[in-house]
Design an enzyme around this catalytic site. Structure first.
Site, PDB file in Angstrom:
ATOM      1  N   HIS A  78      -4.362 -21.435   9.008  1.00  0.00           N
ATOM      2  CA  HIS A  78      -5.208 -20.521   9.083  1.00  0.00           C
ATOM      3  C   HIS A  78      -6.535 -21.166   8.964  1.00  0.00           C
ATOM      4  O   HIS A  78      -6.772 -21.809   7.759  1.00  0.00           O
ATOM      5  CB  HIS A  78      -5.144 -19.485   7.868  1.00  0.00           C
ATOM      6  CG  HIS A  78      -3.832 -18.731   7.654  1.00  0.00           C
ATOM      7  ND1 HIS A  78      -2.734 -19.107   7.220  1.00  0.00           N
ATOM      8  CD2 HIS A  78      -3.699 -17.372   8.284  1.00  0.00           C
ATOM      9  CE1 HIS A  78      -1.965 -18.379   7.742  1.00  0.00           C
ATOM     10  NE2 HIS A  78      -2.237 -17.168   8.067  1.00  0.00           N
ATOM     11  N   HIS A  85      -9.036 -15.571  12.246  1.00  0.00           N
ATOM     12  CA  HIS A  85      -8.128 -15.887  11.080  1.00  0.00           C
ATOM     13  C   HIS A  85      -6.944 -16.906  10.976  1.00  0.00           C
ATOM     14  O   HIS A  85      -6.760 -17.493   9.857  1.00  0.00           O
ATOM     15  CB  HIS A  85      -7.715 -14.444  10.814  1.00  0.00           C
ATOM     16  CG  HIS A  85      -6.760 -14.369   9.570  1.00  0.00           C
ATOM     17  ND1 HIS A  85      -7.052 -14.293   8.256  1.00  0.00           N
ATOM     18  CD2 HIS A  85      -5.297 -14.478   9.675  1.00  0.00           C
ATOM     19  CE1 HIS A  85      -6.042 -13.908   7.177  1.00  0.00           C
ATOM     20  NE2 HIS A  85      -5.022 -14.382   8.308  1.00  0.00           N
ATOM     21  N   GLU A 121       2.595  -2.600 -14.673  1.00  0.00           N
ATOM     22  CA  GLU A 121       3.665  -3.574 -14.760  1.00  0.00           C
ATOM     23  C   GLU A 121       3.406  -4.728 -13.940  1.00  0.00           C
ATOM     24  O   GLU A 121       3.862  -5.808 -14.357  1.00  0.00           O
ATOM     25  CB  GLU A 121       4.980  -2.731 -14.075  1.00  0.00           C
ATOM     26  CG  GLU A 121       5.519  -1.834 -15.203  1.00  0.00           C
ATOM     27  CD  GLU A 121       5.003  -0.341 -14.683  1.00  0.00           C
ATOM     28  OE1 GLU A 121       5.309   0.589 -15.538  1.00  0.00           O
ATOM     29  OE2 GLU A 121       4.046  -0.373 -13.778  1.00  0.00           O
ATOM     30  N   HIS A 172      15.131   6.608 -13.674  1.00  0.00           N
ATOM     31  CA  HIS A 172      14.910   5.710 -14.648  1.00  0.00           C
ATOM     32  C   HIS A 172      15.894   4.712 -15.040  1.00  0.00           C
ATOM     33  O   HIS A 172      15.805   3.916 -15.846  1.00  0.00           O
ATOM     34  CB  HIS A 172      14.351   6.179 -15.773  1.00  0.00           C
ATOM     35  CG  HIS A 172      12.837   6.710 -15.819  1.00  0.00           C
ATOM     36  ND1 HIS A 172      12.485   7.423 -14.731  1.00  0.00           N
ATOM     37  CD2 HIS A 172      11.733   6.264 -16.513  1.00  0.00           C
ATOM     38  CE1 HIS A 172      11.051   7.755 -14.969  1.00  0.00           C
ATOM     39  NE2 HIS A 172      10.688   7.057 -15.888  1.00  0.00           N
TER      40      HIS A 172
END
Length: 672
Positions: free
Chosen positions: A35, A265, A414, A476
């Site tokens: 890149h 890019h 999380e 869950h």
């Protein structure tokens, strides 16, 4: 401002930045891969940062009080490699630059901390670096409060691109940093408005400046090619009492035919366009050629921090013996001599008292013993403190008004929590752990994988680890998550059966230096199964004989966690029928796999039928059930082959056939 104006405005700066740009062009062209655009576009920012602000000593890349530089936009790795080579890093030679992206080179496609000293974090998965940086900044603030500004006082700098800020984890990181007022965190946003598919505004209309401001950041907008503006912005950022974002308007692939396009890019390898770009830079040198004068200027930048480093060493020497020894120990990753005796004492008490508790509670009991003797632990939870049992009374809460606190309320973040903990471990001097439900390893997975890849001992406390969590239901209840965690290389997955095994698991997690740990813990209450106290850490072998067969050994039951008690109950029933049955507890498959073949065969000898018992899917079990040659005697697995359901835990275990009765029947059927 056009290139001629940029070159003439500050020729000295321009040529140093051009050295970066031309190395990028040559390395990507030689690799025919990489890149080019971002490193070229951000070369001016990097040059000003390294020359005028970054506190570092190229000869001592592990200096604890260095500033940290994190390339969150890791696809632009050649920017970092060029900087390391130019400033005199002992790890990055010109030959390594020439071998960019080649097998065996240190210059991997994306930066890897395990390959090169001076790379603070492995980045590439977008958003991870900026999320790591929050952990770096938390530790800096914590240690500055603990050891004083003369010992710890540094900044964490980040280059993040549009892609980093689109990733969801960036929002978790940005809002957490804002809430914690991490004023030594400075992020440069490479605002080039280009992605692989097109312009950013084709897919996103977010006002990033207002987004950061709304999250409590100080924000500036500058021309990312103006060295004076860059310098002034960094000075102002360092004087604020907030985390700082500097929006740098840049031109991707500046000076190349592909500038400000999606093509810019990626890998720009056209030979003629490469020469044209170098001509536009005023660079009249061959491939990989850096004039001695410019290289000398860069090497002087690399030496600039040596005096401050030497002064810091003298300041550390003035600490009293206790504080100096503590500082040295925590940065070495060694644990105090008090740790193992404290854990052994707890094990002895538990074996005598034989409490019935969930292993999440067992974990809390261990932490109550560990945290007072291990002052480097920093715990936390993603809004589940009372469920994960991760907080002990002695820690105090880390907050803007209490930097000595050792417990972090991460909120419902999380992924951000896991990535921040990785940053904390990478910074050094702390032992981070954090909790959520086992099911939500899905949200933390990218950071958990990178912890393994980076070889850092982050501890992921995952409670409510099976259908045993009960009424919350299948959404869950993790069934595949143990297999996913175990499938990740360089990861220890501990599923302890009681408080004794939980203590042993914590001991192993906290003494690890290069392997992360996943602690899989129950919501439901379990009996103590280790009633005979052993000084030795049996969990360190991964699996061991918990109960031996009486009479002729005909069956071996292998179980983990909450199902070890089921195996013991099944053994009693089988022994009453004259069927000699051994029970093997297997709290860590990875550690068992590391044992020598003699030990493994001693624990799991050929001959008897084998039954594995775990309230999860079977994946990963066949090597222990079928034998290492893949064709052992008869074997079966009792566990899950579907998602769970909403009901009390005992009802669910009966419904899914994970019981002592089902185990007994399975053994008898295998023996027919």
């Amino acid at each position: 401002m056009d290139l001629i104006a940029l070159r003439s405005a500050n020729p000295d700066h321009w040529m140093k930045a051009a050295a970066i740009r031309t190395l990028v062009l040559d390395a990507v062209a030689a690799a025919n891969s990489g890149h080019t655009g971002m490193p070229i576009g951000m070369a001016d920012v990097a040059t000003v940062l390294f020359e005028k602000h970054l506190k570092f000593d190229a000869a001592a890349p592990d200096w604890p009080d260095r500033d940290r530089f994190i390339l969150s936009a890791g696809h632009g790795s050649m920017l970092l490699y060029a900087l390391l080579y130019l400033t005199g890093s002992p790890d990055i030679t010109l030959e390594e630059i020439k071998n960019f992206r080649q097998l065996g080179s240190k210059t991997a496609g994306h930066p890897e901390n395990i390959l090169v000293s001076g790379i603070e974090a492995t980045t590439g998965p977008l958003g991870q670096g900026i999320a790591n940086s929050v952990g770096f900044a938390i530790v800096e603030a914590s240690q500055r409060a603990r050891y004083g500004r003369k010992i710890i006082h540094h900044y964490t700098y980040v280059i993040a691109g549009d892609g980093c800020l689109m990733e969801g984890v960036s929002q978790e990181a940005i809002t957490l940093a804002g809430r914690q007022v991490l004023d030594h965190l400075i992020v440069f946003w490479d605002n080039n408005n280009i992605t692989i598919d097109g312009t950013v505004d084709m897919v996103d209309r977010t006002d990033q400046v207002q987004r950061f401001r709304a999250s409590g950041w100080h924000v500036q907008e500058i021309d990312g090619h103006d060295p004076a503006a860059i310098d002034a912005a960094i000075k102002k950022a360092k004087s604020t009492r907030k985390p700082s974002m500097i929006a740098c308007k840049t031109r991707i692939a500046l000076g190349h035919a592909a500038q400000v396009t999606s093509k810019g890019h990626g890998a720009l390898t056209d030979a003629l366009q490469l020469l044209d770009a170098k001509a536009a830079y005023g660079w009249n040198y061959g491939p990989f050629e850096i004039p001695a004068g410019i290289k000398a200027q860069w090497e002087e930048i690399g030496r600039r921090g040596a005096a401050e480093h030497a002064s810091w060493v003298e300041r550390v020497a003035t600490l009293n013996d206790r504080h100096r020894a503590l500082f040295k120990r925590v940065y070495s990753g060694d644990t105090p001599t008090k740790l193992i005796p404290a854990i052994r004492a707890l094990k002895k008490r538990i074996s005598a008292d034989q409490p019935r508790v969930a292993t999440r509670k067992s974990s809390e009991m261990v932490l109550e013993v560990v945290n007072p003797v291990l002052p480097e632990t920093i715990g936390g939870s993603a809004d589940l403190t009372g469920s994960n049992n991760t907080r002990t009374d002695d820690l105090g809460i880390f907050a803007p008004d209490n930097r000595r606190g050792r417990y972090i309320h991460y909120g419902i973040r999380e992924h951000g929590m896991a990535a921040a903990m990785n940053g904390m471990a990478l910074h050094g001097g702390v032992r981070p752990y954090g909790g959520t439900f086992m099911c939500f390893t899905d949200y933390a997975r990218p950071a958990m994988r990178l912890a393994a890849l980076m070889k850092i001992p982050t501890v992921f406390v995952m409670t409510h680890d099976s259908i045993g969590l009960g009424e919350d239901g299948s959404t869950h209840q993790p069934v595949e998550h143990l297999a996913i965690s175990r499938a990740t290389p360089n990861t220890y997955v501990f599923r302890p059966a009681d408080t004794v095994e939980t203590a042993e698991s914590w001991e192993l997690a906290l003494t690890s230096k290069d392997t992360p740990s996943v602690l899989s813990l129950t919501r439901q209450i379990l009996p103590t199964v280790r009633t005979d106290h052993k000084i030795k850490n049996l969990t360190s072998r991964g699996a061991y004989v918990l109960a031996e067969a009486e009479g002729k050994r005909q069956a071996i039951l292998i179980a983990t966690g909450s199902e070890v008690a089921i195996a013991l109950a099944a053994r009693n029933a089988l022994q009453n029928e004259g069927i000699g049955t051994r029970v093997v507890s297997m709290p860590c498959m990875e550690l068992f796999a590391e044992q020598d073949k003699t030990y493994r065969r001693k624990v799991l000898p050929a001959g008897p039928v084998r039954v594995g018992i775990e309230a999860a899917v079977r994946q990963g079990w066949n090597q222990w059930l079928l034998g290492e040659r893949g064709h052992a005697t008869k074997a079966a697995f009792i566990g899950m082959d579907s998602f769970g359901a909403s009901a009390p835990a005992d009802v669910l275990f009966t419904h899914f056939g994970i019981t002592a009765e089902a185990t007994t029947a399975t053994v008898k059927q295998l023996l027919r």
